[in-house]
Design a protein around this motif. Structure first.
Motif, PDB file in Angstrom:
ATOM      1  N   ARG A   1      34.781  49.749  -9.249  1.00  0.00           N
ATOM      2  CA  ARG A   1      34.178  49.156  -8.048  1.00  0.00           C
ATOM      3  C   ARG A   1      33.689  47.743  -8.318  1.00  0.00           C
ATOM      4  N   ASP A   2      34.151  46.816  -7.514  1.00  0.00           N
ATOM      5  CA  ASP A   2      33.732  45.418  -7.603  1.00  0.00           C
ATOM      6  C   ASP A   2      32.300  45.305  -7.080  1.00  0.00           C
ATOM      7  N   LEU A   3      31.379  44.870  -7.959  1.00  0.00           N
ATOM      8  CA  LEU A   3      29.978  44.762  -7.557  1.00  0.00           C
ATOM      9  C   LEU A   3      29.669  43.435  -6.887  1.00  0.00           C
ATOM     10  N   GLY A   4      30.672  42.575  -6.768  1.00  0.00           N
ATOM     11  CA  GLY A   4      30.480  41.331  -6.055  1.00  0.00           C
ATOM     12  C   GLY A   4      29.839  40.215  -6.848  1.00  0.00           C
ATOM     13  N   ASP A   5      29.547  40.455  -8.109  1.00  0.00           N
ATOM     14  CA  ASP A   5      28.914  39.419  -8.938  1.00  0.00           C
ATOM     15  C   ASP A   5      29.740  39.127 -10.193  1.00  0.00           C
ATOM     16  N   GLY A   6      31.033  39.442 -10.123  1.00  0.00           N
ATOM     17  CA  GLY A   6      31.894  39.214 -11.273  1.00  0.00           C
ATOM     18  C   GLY A   6      31.909  40.370 -12.249  1.00  0.00           C
ATOM     19  N   THR A   7      31.230  41.468 -11.921  1.00  0.00           N
ATOM     20  CA  THR A   7      31.230  42.648 -12.781  1.00  0.00           C
ATOM     21  C   THR A   7      31.842  43.824 -12.029  1.00  0.00           C
ATOM     22  N   VAL A   8      32.217  44.833 -12.779  1.00  0.00           N
ATOM     23  CA  VAL A   8      32.886  46.009 -12.210  1.00  0.00           C
ATOM     24  C   VAL A   8      32.211  47.265 -12.742  1.00  0.00           C
ATOM     25  N   GLU A   9      31.909  48.192 -11.838  1.00  0.00           N
ATOM     26  CA  GLU A   9      31.335  49.484 -12.229  1.00  0.00           C
ATOM     27  C   GLU A   9      32.452  50.510 -12.355  1.00  0.00           C
ATOM     28  N   ILE A  10      32.440  51.247 -13.473  1.00  0.00           N
ATOM     29  CA  ILE A  10      33.481  52.251 -13.732  1.00  0.00           C
ATOM     30  C   ILE A  10      32.883  53.638 -13.593  1.00  0.00           C
TER      31      ILE A  10
ATOM     32  N   ASN B   1      40.808  50.689  -2.129  1.00  0.00           N
ATOM     33  CA  ASN B   1      40.023  51.077  -0.965  1.00  0.00           C
ATOM     34  C   ASN B   1      38.808  50.169  -0.875  1.00  0.00           C
ATOM     35  N   GLY B   2      38.939  49.100  -0.130  1.00  0.00           N
ATOM     36  CA  GLY B   2      37.842  48.153   0.001  1.00  0.00           C
ATOM     37  C   GLY B   2      37.537  47.486  -1.321  1.00  0.00           C
ATOM     38  N   ASP B   3      36.300  47.656  -1.816  1.00  0.00           N
ATOM     39  CA  ASP B   3      35.894  47.022  -3.068  1.00  0.00           C
ATOM     40  C   ASP B   3      36.209  47.875  -4.287  1.00  0.00           C
ATOM     41  N   THR B   4      36.912  49.002  -4.100  1.00  0.00           N
ATOM     42  CA  THR B   4      37.127  49.960  -5.178  1.00  0.00           C
ATOM     43  C   THR B   4      38.612  50.187  -5.439  1.00  0.00           C
ATOM     44  N   LEU B   5      38.988  50.116  -6.690  1.00  0.00           N
ATOM     45  CA  LEU B   5      40.335  50.478  -7.116  1.00  0.00           C
ATOM     46  C   LEU B   5      40.292  51.881  -7.696  1.00  0.00           C
ATOM     47  N   GLU B   6      41.187  52.751  -7.219  1.00  0.00           N
ATOM     48  CA  GLU B   6      41.253  54.125  -7.715  1.00  0.00           C
ATOM     49  C   GLU B   6      42.544  54.323  -8.501  1.00  0.00           C
TER      50      GLU B   6
ATOM     51  N   VAL C   1      36.915  40.739 -14.574  1.00  0.00           N
ATOM     52  CA  VAL C   1      36.148  40.231 -13.445  1.00  0.00           C
ATOM     53  C   VAL C   1      36.570  40.897 -12.159  1.00  0.00           C
ATOM     54  N   THR C   2      37.728  41.540 -12.137  1.00  0.00           N
ATOM     55  CA  THR C   2      38.183  42.272 -10.959  1.00  0.00           C
ATOM     56  C   THR C   2      38.523  43.699 -11.378  1.00  0.00           C
ATOM     57  N   PRO C   3      38.502  44.625 -10.439  1.00  0.00           N
ATOM     58  CA  PRO C   3      38.871  45.998 -10.779  1.00  0.00           C
ATOM     59  C   PRO C   3      40.270  46.097 -11.382  1.00  0.00           C
ATOM     60  N   GLU C   4      41.224  45.312 -10.868  1.00  0.00           N
ATOM     61  CA  GLU C   4      42.583  45.368 -11.385  1.00  0.00           C
ATOM     62  C   GLU C   4      42.646  44.916 -12.844  1.00  0.00           C
ATOM     63  N   GLU C   5      41.874  43.886 -13.200  1.00  0.00           N
ATOM     64  CA  GLU C   5      41.867  43.414 -14.584  1.00  0.00           C
ATOM     65  C   GLU C   5      41.221  44.428 -15.515  1.00  0.00           C
ATOM     66  N   VAL C   6      40.199  45.090 -15.011  1.00  0.00           N
ATOM     67  CA  VAL C   6      39.552  46.129 -15.822  1.00  0.00           C
ATOM     68  C   VAL C   6      40.526  47.278 -16.077  1.00  0.00           C
TER      69      VAL C   6
END
Length: 511
Positions: free
Chosen positions: A94-103, A62-67, A35-40
């Motif tokens: 990238r956290d899409l703000g709806d509980g999903t993450v884009e890779i 960086n903001g909504d994105t974990l690199e 549900v979060t970039p860190e968990e992914v």
């Protein structure tokens, strides 16, 4: 060949396939979790670490994105210590703000290989041109799902070099269209569960290789119809996979199926100005691989093969062959048990044909019948292992620790050259009697074989000079010892029976 070589080869090939499959899922699908970039990112590390060694991977938010940068993945073959490794410069979540993450993955990453022969590739680079690629992770850290899709997903491998630095002129390009799939990852203590499925509407593969020293250039173009597959497994760490017995006890298992649509292959090999062409088609291919603490189940089936090779340096200007189906399957227990367990084995080659030019090399007078040939061997039975066959120490034994309880022959069929042999039967074995048949467990049961067209085939062999005239009488007498006339003309029946510690053939006691 000793039995342990068969199991070891299967286990190591399967282990390498499992590791490569896990990596491919992450690279070509939208990987999974969280549900979060860190968990992914944590989930990705669990999957990659389960099939290889993961190092590096410094992270920055960086903001909504974990690199994650400088990620290195290495797979080591415990047999010879050879390795394959790759580096991902940057992966973003990238956290899409709806509980999903884009890779988002890099579009290029290098591969390095060690431990091969001096002429083998030691390094190469991979680029992945894509169109419409979308990779989304959802769910929770404990049960993460990945959905991926792409209008096209491409892969180019080039920049091949030997360990000396010498370049290898080789380029491989592949492209899939209509890519879609999903998989779920469930991390656990020392194990990772993966449940995946995917498909591609079509695939093309192009290979170009050149060898200036021999003035040789080879090109191949392969097209594949719709492809789909599923994999469900529980994977353990790379170190544990070096001992399959321990891995299975720890919960390692995999159950995978694949379906591949029509395939065409077109190839050209030019050497010294002379061209050899290869053309082949397949109707389709299905396969399955399953292994767990109780059994190994492996099989494949290829349908509708038709192939032709033409070239100036062959005995014939053109050689072609075809078959309707080629299938193989084996299911074996792998656990040591007190009671016999089921096993099966199937081999099938149906409707094999060859071009007239190939026949003419050994039958210029067209005396042999050229009907399609078929061979089917279908076995099943019960047996048990008296030791753990996945234990490396047991695999080094000269004889397999097998106790055979029964063996059934549902079908043996051989049709070729106008002749036919069909057999069925069933045997049971007394493992307390290893004296009657020289160290083999004493059997009880019957095998019945029906032979058709054999005498006509012998006559043809004599007329072709394959069987000398002075030997044909001995051949027929030997056949008469083991067979009796059947219901129709040129039909023979042979009944082999094991009863009361004796061997009977057509009712006559031979032992």
């Amino acid at each position: 060949m000793r039995q342990h070589f068969t199991h070891e080869a299967f286990v190591m090939k399967h282990w390498q396939l499992s590791g490569s499959t896990a990596l491919a899922l992450l690279l070509s699908s939208s990987a999974a979790l969280a549900v979060t970039p860190e968990e992914v990112w944590t989930n990705w590390q669990a999957v990659l670490s389960g099939s290889g060694a993961l190092t590096g991977g410094a992270t920055t938010r960086n903001g909504d994105t974990l690199e994650a940068t400088g990620v290195t993945w290495t797979l080591t073959n415990s047999d010879d210590a050879s390795t394959v490794s790759t580096v991902f410069d940057k992966i973003t979540f990238r956290d899409l703000g709806d509980g999903t993450v884009e890779i988002t993955l890099p579009t290029s990453y290098p591969f390095t290989l060690t431990g091969g022969e001096s002429d083998d590739p030691a390094s190469f680079n991979v680029t992945t041109p894509t169109d419409g690629l979308r990779m989304i992770a959802s769910g929770t850290a404990e049960a993460t799902s990945y959905d991926f899709s792409a209008d096209t997903y491409g892969l180019t491998a080039d920049g091949f070099k030997k360990s000396s630095g010498e370049a290898i002129d080789l380029t491989i390009k592949a492209a899939m269209t209509g890519v879609a799939g999903k998989y779920a990852v469930t991390p656990g203590a020392g194990i990772t569960g993966i449940d995946s499925s995917g498909k591609a509407a079509s695939t093309t593969i192009d290979v170009v290789a050149k060898e200036p020293a021999t003035d040789t250039e080879a090109t191949f173009a392969i097209t594949v119809g719709e492809t789909s597959g599923t994999t469900k497994g529980t994977f353990v760490g790379q170190e544990m996979m070096a001992n399959m017995s321990q891995a299975l006890k720890a919960g390692f298992m995999v159950d995978s199926t694949s379906n591949i649509g029509p395939v065409t292959v077109k190839g050209n090999v030019v050497e010294g100005g002379k061209t050899t062409t290869i053309d082949a088609t397949l109707g389709g291919l299905t396969s399955k691989v399953a292994i767990d603490s109780a059994r190994v189940d492996y099989g494949f089936a290829i349908t509708g093969f038709d192939g032709t090779v033409t070239g100036p340096d062959m005995p014939l200007p053109e050689v072609s062959s075809a078959f309707g189906e080629l299938a193989f399957g084996v299911m074996l227990p792998v656990a040591m048990t007190d009671t016999p367990q089921d096993f099966t084995m199937l081999f099938k080659l149906a409707d094999l044909t060859a071009a007239d030019g190939l026949w003419a090399m050994f039958d210029p007078g067209s005396q042999l019948k050229r009907d399609p040939a078929t061979l089917i061997l279908d076995l099943k039975g019960k047996g048990r292992w008296t030791a753990d066959i996945m234990d490396p120490a047991v695999q080094d034994q000269a004889a397999p620790p097998l106790e055979l309880a029964s063996l059934d022959l549902p079908q043996l069929l051989l049709k070729a050259l106008g002749g036919e042999i069909a057999a069925t039967g069933a045997l049971t074995f007394d493992n307390s009697d290893l004296m009657t048949y020289g160290g083999l467990p004493a059997p009880t049961g019957k095998i019945t074989a029906n032979l058709k067209g054999i005498n006509a085939l012998i006559d043809t062999a004599v007329s072709m000079g394959l069987i000398p005239e002075e030997e044909v009488m001995g051949v027929r007498m030997g056949l008469a010892m083991f067979a009796k006339p059947g219901a129709g003309p040129d039909e023979l029946v042979s009944e082999v029976e094991f009863k009361d510690k004796h061997l009977f053939v057509n009712g006559q006691q031979l032992q």
